[in-house]
Scaffold this motif. Structure first.
Motif, PDB file in Angstrom:
ATOM      1  N   ASP A 208       0.817  -1.224   0.000  1.00  0.00           N
ATOM      2  CA  ASP A 208       0.000   0.000   0.000  1.00  0.00           C
ATOM      3  C   ASP A 208       0.845   1.267   0.000  1.00  0.00           C
ATOM      4  O   ASP A 208       0.528   2.238   0.688  1.00  0.00           O
ATOM      5  CB  ASP A 208      -0.944   0.036   1.216  1.00  0.00           C
ATOM      6  CG  ASP A 208      -1.770  -1.237   1.328  1.00  0.00           C
ATOM      7  OD1 ASP A 208      -2.209  -1.724   0.269  1.00  0.00           O
ATOM      8  OD2 ASP A 208      -1.962  -1.732   2.451  1.00  0.00           O
ATOM      9  N   ALA A 209       1.940   1.260  -0.773  1.00  0.00           N
ATOM     10  CA  ALA A 209       2.805   2.449  -0.786  1.00  0.00           C
ATOM     11  C   ALA A 209       2.125   3.617  -1.489  1.00  0.00           C
ATOM     12  O   ALA A 209       2.432   4.776  -1.236  1.00  0.00           O
ATOM     13  CB  ALA A 209       4.124   2.123  -1.474  1.00  0.00           C
ATOM     14  N   GLY A 210       1.171   3.310  -2.370  1.00  0.00           N
ATOM     15  CA  GLY A 210       0.534   4.386  -3.109  1.00  0.00           C
ATOM     16  C   GLY A 210       1.496   4.953  -4.135  1.00  0.00           C
ATOM     17  O   GLY A 210       2.535   4.377  -4.424  1.00  0.00           O
ATOM     18  N   ALA A 211       1.144   6.106  -4.646  1.00  0.00           N
ATOM     19  CA  ALA A 211       1.957   6.716  -5.699  1.00  0.00           C
ATOM     20  C   ALA A 211       3.058   7.569  -5.083  1.00  0.00           C
ATOM     21  O   ALA A 211       2.795   8.467  -4.292  1.00  0.00           O
ATOM     22  CB  ALA A 211       1.071   7.579  -6.588  1.00  0.00           C
ATOM     23  N   VAL A 212       4.294   7.253  -5.423  1.00  0.00           N
ATOM     24  CA  VAL A 212       5.422   8.108  -5.048  1.00  0.00           C
ATOM     25  C   VAL A 212       5.948   8.693  -6.350  1.00  0.00           C
ATOM     26  O   VAL A 212       6.456   7.964  -7.199  1.00  0.00           O
ATOM     27  CB  VAL A 212       6.531   7.326  -4.322  1.00  0.00           C
ATOM     28  CG1 VAL A 212       7.697   8.251  -3.977  1.00  0.00           C
ATOM     29  CG2 VAL A 212       5.992   6.671  -3.060  1.00  0.00           C
ATOM     30  N   PRO A 213       5.789  10.004  -6.542  1.00  0.00           N
ATOM     31  CA  PRO A 213       6.172  10.613  -7.827  1.00  0.00           C
ATOM     32  C   PRO A 213       7.651  10.414  -8.157  1.00  0.00           C
ATOM     33  O   PRO A 213       8.487  10.275  -7.262  1.00  0.00           O
ATOM     34  CB  PRO A 213       5.858  12.111  -7.614  1.00  0.00           C
ATOM     35  CG  PRO A 213       4.915  12.170  -6.469  1.00  0.00           C
ATOM     36  CD  PRO A 213       5.239  10.994  -5.605  1.00  0.00           C
ATOM     37  N   VAL A 214       7.932  10.426  -9.440  1.00  0.00           N
ATOM     38  CA  VAL A 214       9.300  10.242  -9.927  1.00  0.00           C
ATOM     39  C   VAL A 214      10.231  11.292  -9.342  1.00  0.00           C
ATOM     40  O   VAL A 214      11.373  10.983  -8.969  1.00  0.00           O
ATOM     41  CB  VAL A 214       9.312  10.307 -11.476  1.00  0.00           C
ATOM     42  CG1 VAL A 214      10.735  10.404 -11.997  1.00  0.00           C
ATOM     43  CG2 VAL A 214       8.628   9.075 -12.060  1.00  0.00           C
ATOM     44  N   ASP A 215       9.761  12.542  -9.239  1.00  0.00           N
ATOM     45  CA  ASP A 215      10.680  13.586  -8.754  1.00  0.00           C
ATOM     46  C   ASP A 215      11.060  13.373  -7.288  1.00  0.00           C
ATOM     47  O   ASP A 215      12.154  13.741  -6.861  1.00  0.00           O
ATOM     48  CB  ASP A 215      10.130  14.997  -8.994  1.00  0.00           C
ATOM     49  CG  ASP A 215       8.792  15.262  -8.333  1.00  0.00           C
ATOM     50  OD1 ASP A 215       8.211  14.329  -7.735  1.00  0.00           O
ATOM     51  OD2 ASP A 215       8.295  16.405  -8.418  1.00  0.00           O
ATOM     52  N   VAL A 216      10.178  12.735  -6.507  1.00  0.00           N
ATOM     53  CA  VAL A 216      10.507  12.430  -5.110  1.00  0.00           C
ATOM     54  C   VAL A 216      11.566  11.325  -5.060  1.00  0.00           C
ATOM     55  O   VAL A 216      12.540  11.411  -4.307  1.00  0.00           O
ATOM     56  CB  VAL A 216       9.247  12.013  -4.315  1.00  0.00           C
ATOM     57  CG1 VAL A 216       9.624  11.469  -2.936  1.00  0.00           C
ATOM     58  CG2 VAL A 216       8.299  13.191  -4.172  1.00  0.00           C
TER      59      VAL A 216
END
Length: 363
Positions: A208-216
């Motif tokens: 359940d990590a969800g969305a972690v954006p590429v820039d992060v």
């Protein structure tokens, strides 16, 4: 994975001299979960080779690197692979500190026989963090004899330390000589590409990590150089805080959550450094980046330099704008967004940014 025990059951006679618990092999630390690149390929291939059944090609294997670079992962992976190939084998895994503790306990109980018998009966002995026995003469004496017997019996021995054998001050020369008979393999600090790959792998494992954006993910990979453990810990923290607060993960959230971690990992890159390097890379004069000229051959490198200034320094948007010929902070925002877009669609821009980041951060 394998059940928690990492050795064959000891005999009843040996039980009193042996502490109840020993380190178990971590089920997550296997070869197929180890991310390989040029920085660790020799160590990885050596570990795989040592875990194969049959007569070992070399022993001992001595792995060395800084903290959190993957030594322990490889040691546990060797244990798992060897047990998978030889299910009846006796495997012992312990730190050098644990070796010392158990030996001292056996001395106090006036029963070193069971301790010696258990270690020397191992088909595979894994000793982590050898540097901890530096200066401990009695422990080193016992360690030397254990190593000798395991090697004479043609069994497998893997030892790790935080530096190469020659740099282990306080460890007897005869022990270091024994290490040199086998294979010495180092693991270098991971470059930014490997750090980024490790984050992708770690993210896939998080429930359940969800969305972690590429820039992060890019921010973490570029700013946290110390070691892989710290890198993975930072991603865990961002995901956990997002769950606890109910907030979406974006760049600002990551910076707020990891403030000290990011500042600790950030090399002191200045806007001046960025302007000089970008000018050299694109064969411009440094003055071109702060000029009013709008030709694409100058405007695009200028936007890249602003993007890097936002990513790699702690300077505010208005301050970055001022350093680029007195431009408004909205111009900086536009430049950052434009380069972010182009990195996804224009290979040349993305390659240029990656090369410049690597050079600026010394990664």
């Amino acid at each position: 994975g394998r059940p928690a025990a990492t050795s064959q059951p000891v005999t009843a006679a040996a039980a009193p001299a042996e502490p109840a618990e020993r380190p178990a092999l971590d089920a997550r630390l296997t070869f197929d979960r180890f991310v390989v690149d040029a920085s660790n390929r020799v160590a990885f291939n050596a570990a795989r080779a040592l875990a194969e059944p049959g007569v070992p090609r070399f022993s001992p294997l001595f792995l060395h690197s800084g903290t959190g670079q993957g030594k322990t992962h490889l040691m546990h992976a060797i244990g798992h692979a060897f047990l998978a190939a030889c299910p009846g084998a006796s495997v012992l895994a312990m730190s050098a500190e644990r070796f010392m503790f158990e030996f001292v306990q056996a001395l106090r109980a006036r029963d070193t026989f069971a301790f010696k018998a258990r270690l020397r009966s191992a088909d595979l002995l894994l000793i982590d963090d050898l540097q901890f026995i530096a200066g401990k003469d009695a422990t080193q004496e016992e360690f030397f004899h254990t190593v000798n017997e395991i090697m004479a019996a043609g069994k497998r021995l893997v030892i790790s330390a935080d530096r190469c054998p020659q740099a282990l001050d306080g460890v007897e020369a005869r022990i270091l000589g024994r290490m040199a008979v086998g294979l010495v393999a180092d693991i270098k600090p991971p470059g930014s590409e490997l750090r980024r790959t490790i984050l992708d792998r770690k993210l896939a494992d998080l429930p359940d990590a969800g969305a972690v954006p590429v820039d992060v993910l890019d921010l973490l990979a570029n700013r946290i150089h110390a070691n892989i453990r710290e890198l993975e810990g930072a991603l865990n923290r961002v995901v956990a805080y997002a769950h606890l607060t109910g907030e979406a993960i974006d760049l600002d959230f990551a910076v707020a959550t990891l403030g000290e971690v990011l500042r600790g990992g950030q090399r002191r890159v200045t806007i001046d450094d960025i302007q000089k390097l970008v000018s050299r890379h694109f064969e411009l004069k440094p003055l071109d980046l702060v000029s009013e000229r709008r030709a694409r051959a100058i405007a695009r490198p200028r936007q890249i330099a602003m993007y890097l200034a936002k990513r790699l320094t702690t300077r505010s948007l208005p301050e970055i704008g001022r350093r680029f010929g007195g431009r408004d902070h909205s111009t900086v925002i536009h430049a950052v967004r434009r380069i972010e877009e182009l990195r996804g669609t224009d290979r040349d821009v993305d390659d240029a940014v990656r090369v410049l980041m690597r050079e600026l951060e010394g990664a």
